[in-house]
Write an enzyme that holds these catalytic residues in place. Structure first.
Site, PDB file in Angstrom:
ATOM      1  N   GLY A   1      -4.888  -2.156   5.029  1.00 40.19           N
ATOM      2  CA  GLY A   1      -4.125  -3.286   4.517  1.00 40.19           C
ATOM      3  C   GLY A   1      -4.810  -4.618   4.786  1.00 40.19           C
ATOM      4  O   GLY A   1      -4.908  -5.479   3.911  1.00 40.19           O
ATOM      5  N   ARG A   2      -5.302  -4.789   6.005  1.00 41.36           N
ATOM      6  CA  ARG A   2      -5.897  -6.094   6.380  1.00 41.36           C
ATOM      7  C   ARG A   2      -7.300  -6.270   5.831  1.00 41.36           C
ATOM      8  O   ARG A   2      -7.927  -7.304   6.061  1.00 41.36           O
ATOM      9  CB  ARG A   2      -5.850  -6.258   7.904  1.00 41.36           C
ATOM     10  CG  ARG A   2      -6.484  -5.113   8.682  1.00 41.36           C
ATOM     11  CD  ARG A   2      -6.057  -5.140  10.142  1.00 41.36           C
ATOM     12  NE  ARG A   2      -6.539  -3.996  10.893  1.00 41.36           N
ATOM     13  CZ  ARG A   2      -5.912  -2.837  11.018  1.00 41.36           C
ATOM     14  NH1 ARG A   2      -4.758  -2.645  10.408  1.00 41.36           N
ATOM     15  NH2 ARG A   2      -6.421  -1.856  11.743  1.00 41.36           N
TER      16      ARG A   2
ATOM     17  N   GLU B   1      10.467  -4.714   4.657  1.00 43.29           N
ATOM     18  CA  GLU B   1      10.566  -6.103   4.199  1.00 43.29           C
ATOM     19  C   GLU B   1      10.287  -6.189   2.704  1.00 43.29           C
ATOM     20  O   GLU B   1      11.023  -6.824   1.939  1.00 43.29           O
ATOM     21  CB  GLU B   1       9.547  -6.985   4.943  1.00 43.29           C
ATOM     22  CG  GLU B   1       9.827  -7.178   6.427  1.00 43.29           C
ATOM     23  CD  GLU B   1       9.190  -6.119   7.302  1.00 43.29           C
ATOM     24  OE1 GLU B   1       8.893  -5.006   6.788  1.00 43.29           O
ATOM     25  OE2 GLU B   1       8.997  -6.381   8.498  1.00 43.29           O
TER      26      GLU B   1
ATOM     27  N   GLU C   1      -4.722  -6.873  14.760  1.00 43.16           N
ATOM     28  CA  GLU C   1      -4.225  -5.549  14.354  1.00 43.16           C
ATOM     29  C   GLU C   1      -5.372  -4.544  14.414  1.00 43.16           C
ATOM     30  O   GLU C   1      -5.161  -3.361  14.670  1.00 43.16           O
ATOM     31  CB  GLU C   1      -3.612  -5.600  12.943  1.00 43.16           C
ATOM     32  CG  GLU C   1      -2.754  -4.387  12.639  1.00 43.16           C
ATOM     33  CD  GLU C   1      -1.896  -4.524  11.379  1.00 43.16           C
ATOM     34  OE1 GLU C   1      -0.920  -3.776  11.239  1.00 43.16           O
ATOM     35  OE2 GLU C   1      -2.193  -5.364  10.517  1.00 43.16           O
TER      36      GLU C   1
ATOM     37  N   HIS D   1      -4.692 -33.721  17.289  1.00 47.54           N
ATOM     38  CA  HIS D   1      -3.561 -34.558  17.705  1.00 47.54           C
ATOM     39  C   HIS D   1      -2.416 -33.698  18.207  1.00 47.54           C
ATOM     40  O   HIS D   1      -1.263 -34.118  18.235  1.00 47.54           O
ATOM     41  CB  HIS D   1      -3.126 -35.441  16.539  1.00 47.54           C
ATOM     42  CG  HIS D   1      -4.245 -36.337  16.098  1.00 47.54           C
ATOM     43  ND1 HIS D   1      -4.459 -37.566  16.650  1.00 47.54           N
ATOM     44  CD2 HIS D   1      -5.258 -36.134  15.219  1.00 47.54           C
ATOM     45  CE1 HIS D   1      -5.550 -38.109  16.101  1.00 47.54           C
ATOM     46  NE2 HIS D   1      -6.045 -37.252  15.236  1.00 47.54           N
TER      47      HIS D   1
ATOM     48  N   LYS E   1       0.843  -1.197   0.000  1.00 48.62           N
ATOM     49  CA  LYS E   1       0.000   0.000   0.000  1.00 48.62           C
ATOM     50  C   LYS E   1       0.880   1.250   0.000  1.00 48.62           C
ATOM     51  O   LYS E   1       0.697   2.161  -0.794  1.00 48.62           O
ATOM     52  CB  LYS E   1      -0.909  -0.043   1.231  1.00 48.62           C
ATOM     53  CG  LYS E   1      -1.850   1.119   1.357  1.00 48.62           C
ATOM     54  CD  LYS E   1      -2.786   0.928   2.535  1.00 48.62           C
ATOM     55  CE  LYS E   1      -3.578   2.215   2.780  1.00 48.62           C
ATOM     56  NZ  LYS E   1      -4.473   2.120   3.934  1.00 48.62           N
TER      57      LYS E   1
ATOM     58  N   LYS F   1       9.301  -0.805  14.261  1.00 49.27           N
ATOM     59  CA  LYS F   1       9.912  -0.489  12.957  1.00 49.27           C
ATOM     60  C   LYS F   1      10.993   0.572  13.129  1.00 49.27           C
ATOM     61  O   LYS F   1      12.077   0.481  12.559  1.00 49.27           O
ATOM     62  CB  LYS F   1       8.855   0.058  11.991  1.00 49.27           C
ATOM     63  CG  LYS F   1       7.834  -0.933  11.495  1.00 49.27           C
ATOM     64  CD  LYS F   1       6.937  -0.241  10.471  1.00 49.27           C
ATOM     65  CE  LYS F   1       5.708  -1.059  10.131  1.00 49.27           C
ATOM     66  NZ  LYS F   1       4.766  -0.359   9.261  1.00 49.27           N
TER      67      LYS F   1
HETATM   68  O1  F6P Z   1       3.169  -3.157   9.771  1.00 46.06           O
HETATM   69  C1  F6P Z   1       1.810  -3.112   9.651  1.00 46.06           C
HETATM   70  C2  F6P Z   1       1.356  -2.840   8.260  1.00 46.06           C
HETATM   71  O2  F6P Z   1       1.252  -1.471   8.077  1.00 46.06           O
HETATM   72  C3  F6P Z   1       0.035  -3.528   7.996  1.00 46.06           C
HETATM   73  O3  F6P Z   1      -1.033  -2.856   8.502  1.00 46.06           O
HETATM   74  C4  F6P Z   1       0.074  -3.660   6.531  1.00 46.06           C
HETATM   75  O4  F6P Z   1      -0.864  -4.588   6.090  1.00 46.06           O
HETATM   76  C5  F6P Z   1       1.496  -4.084   6.317  1.00 46.06           C
HETATM   77  O5  F6P Z   1       2.229  -3.348   7.267  1.00 46.06           O
HETATM   78  C6  F6P Z   1       2.040  -3.873   4.939  1.00 46.06           C
HETATM   79  O6  F6P Z   1       2.004  -2.542   4.556  1.00 46.06           O
HETATM   80  P1  F6P Z   1       2.205  -2.120   3.054  1.00 46.06           P
HETATM   81  O7  F6P Z   1       1.119  -2.720   2.247  1.00 46.06           O
HETATM   82  O8  F6P Z   1       2.163  -0.625   3.050  1.00 46.06           O
HETATM   83  O9  F6P Z   1       3.550  -2.625   2.603  1.00 46.06           O
END
Ligand code: F6P
Length: 546
Positions: A270-271, A216, A356, A387, A210, A508
């Site tokens: 995002g979620r 990452e 979240e 199990h 987003k 972060k």
């Molecule tokens: O770290 C949390 C977050 O902001 C989530 O809410 C989001 O889904 C995820 O990181 C990824 O964010 P982006 O789509 O901006 O890379």
């Protein structure tokens, strides 16, 4: 502006609800069933091919009546209307919350900031569909003219969990000659695994973010870009990398042509984004018509949320049961147990959606909450969990409410598997609720010295959610929307902002500072706490930078 939130413990029905909970506490589930022969029917609800059985929760029909009154006092109906009206329910970020617009039918009007957002949603869906068809048909070729055989989605959190969950859930809809992979962790071993064995000339990479700033995702995107350009030359990016983001500027700066970008909007959290362009990998996998079915499934539950009275509203009832278990019975966790291997990643998906969204310590107006908020959500598919951790569910010292989910039909025709699967779900729900007493064990001839060990106390609450038919895109859409709106319901009752996530920021920021210190050529001045300082020094030494 949405109406101000109301504090749970100041709502008029709250004191009587607490007294009601205290009065019910001594009753067993067996006693509740014995006292009310109509209980199983009274606490079973159905809509849109979904069946929700709440009869094994530690509550009565009167409890639900009281919870619905509480929800009305909390302003739930107004909040639902406010969401569809594009009001800024995400107060801390001053944003509308309009994931429902992502699946609105063409021609519907959903307005925020004076703009009908639905035409823009369909414009993106149309571009996605045209692109997905080209990839699926082989018309979109890589830099060497070969068709695409693998799609790698790079993203994390909401830009990963929904697409990955859907890829597993709907794998039967994916062509055999198309492989889907997901790369999320900044751990290089995840990037290594994601690229391993793939031919860059036949791989399409979707960078899904987003913000297009997430550490990452951008680290992985650079690594994979190097892999592609190393094999195919710098111009290959245009044929092998596309982006999904709200930031055209950052996509361009990364080196992806905005022509190959699929946008979405700041009113999609995002979620809550797996049905936006973030679902591009899903659409390529299952094809645009099936993606349309997925959206129709979401939409069916949106319409149910909006039109069904709270008393019969499935996601609302699910949310109210969460509040009952969390705040009135004091149960801190919830286990989601899909009796459907296709839903292997559904608990992980729900962890972000639930925790979240509702893992918050202040109300939407910034004042501290005086009640518990999100439970810790966890789970695994049944029967595997039986199990493993079900021992604790049946005999442990923690009571864990369980949600057992199944499809009434399988996708396959393999012998008696599905009946055995369903039988296990029902067996677990029965065992959790009614357990097995010492007297029953004696009557069954258990040796006396084992009786204490074998007793299952029962009274472990559970819900059963049955979806009619096999898993399909439509069924998955309904299931996800059900949980999205459950989270909304809980958040309204708890008076919190379910749509921000400030808690993830601190880690972060600290990681960015530590990264500079771990990699500095000269020993840095360390100003963390003593434990962090010591481990930085130790890791610098281990990494040869003492
Ligand atoms: O770290 C949390 C977050 O902001 C989530 O809410 C989001 O889904 C995820 O990181 C990824 O964010 P982006 O789509 O901006 O890379």
């Amino acid at each position: 502006m949405p109406a101000p939130v109301r504090a749970l413990d100041t709502l008029p029905s709250w004191p009587a609800l607490r007294e009601h909970a205290a009065a019910l506490a001594p009753q067993t589930l067996a006693g509740l069933f014995a006292a009310d022969p109509g209980r199983a029917d009274a606490l079973r609800f159905e809509a849109d091919g979904l069946l929700l059985d709440l009869s094994r929760q530690r509550l009565t029909p009167e409890t639900l009546t009281r919870l619905v009154a509480l929800a009305r006092e909390a302003g739930l109906e107004e909040r639902i209307a406010a969401m569809f009206a594009g009001e800024h329910l995400n107060v801390s970020e001053d944003r509308a919350v309009l994931h429902v617009a992502l699946r609105a039918a063409r021609g519907t009007r959903i307005v925020t900031a004076g703009e009908d957002v639905v035409p823009g949603v369909h414009a993106v869906l149309d571009r996605m569909a045209a692109f997905a068809e080209r990839v699926r048909s082989g018309a979109w070729t890589g830099a060497t003219g070969k068709p695409i055989r693998a799609v790698v989605n790079i993203g994390i959190g909401g830009s990963h969990l929904g697409p990955e969950m859907a890829a597993i859930a709907l794998a039967a809809e994916t062509p055999d000659d198309l492989e889907l992979r997901f790369l999320s962790n900044v751990d290089g071993s995840d990037a290594w695994r994601a690229m391993r064995g793939l031919d860059p000339a036949q791989t399409l990479v979707i960078v899904a973010s987003k913000t297009f700033t997430t550490l990452e995702t951008m680290t992985n995107a650079r690594t994979v870009r190097d892999w592609i350009t190393g094999a195919l030359g710098p111009d290959a990016v245009a044929k092998h990398m596309v982006a999904v983001s709200t930031s055209e500027e950052r996509v361009r700066a990364f080196g992806i042509d905005p022509e190959n970008m699929f946008g979405f909007w700041d009113w999609v959290g995002g979620r809550y984004s797996m049905d936006s362009a973030i679902g591009l990998s899903t659409m390529i996998a299952i094809g645009p018509p099936a993606f349309g079915e997925l959206l129709a499934g979401f939409r069916a539950v949106d319409e149910h949320l909006r039109s069904a009275p709270l008393e019969e509203n499935l996601p609302v009832l699910m949310g109210l049961v969460s509040v009952w278990n969390r705040n009135l019975l004091g149960l801190p966790t919830v286990a989601v147990l899909p009796y459907a291997q296709e839903l292997a990643r559904f608990p992980a998906y729900l962890q972000q959606l639930e925790m979240e969204s509702n893992g918050k310590h202040v109300m939407a107006d910034g004042t501290p909450v005086r009640w518990a908020t999100s439970p810790v959500l966890w789970g695994e598919p049944g029967t595997n969990g039986q199990h493993s951790f079900h021992q604790l569910l049946h005999q442990g010292t923690e009571v864990v409410p369980a949600e057992l989910i199944a499809f009434t039909q399988p996708r396959h025709d393999l012998g008696d598997h599905h009946d055995l699967l369903l039988a296990n779900l029902l067996g677990q729900a029965e065992a959790l609720a009614f357990g097995r007493s010492a007297d029953e064990l004696r009557a069954l001839g258990s040796p006396e010295e084992q009786i204490a060990h074998r007793v299952c106390p029962g009274d472990r609450p559970s819900s059963v959610l049955l979806v009619d038919g096999p898993i399909t895109p439509h069924a998955l859409g309904r299931l996800v929307a059900l949980y999205e709106h459950r989270v909304l319901t809980e958040g309204v009752l708890w008076g919190i902002d379910s749509f921000d996530q400030w808690g993830v920021e601190l880690g972060k920021v600290l990681a960015t500072a530590v990264a500079a210190e771990l990699t500095a050529p000269e020993p840095p001045e360390l100003a963390h706490d003593p434990a962090t300082n010591a481990l930085i020094a130790r890791l610098r030494a281990a990494r040869g930078r003492a």
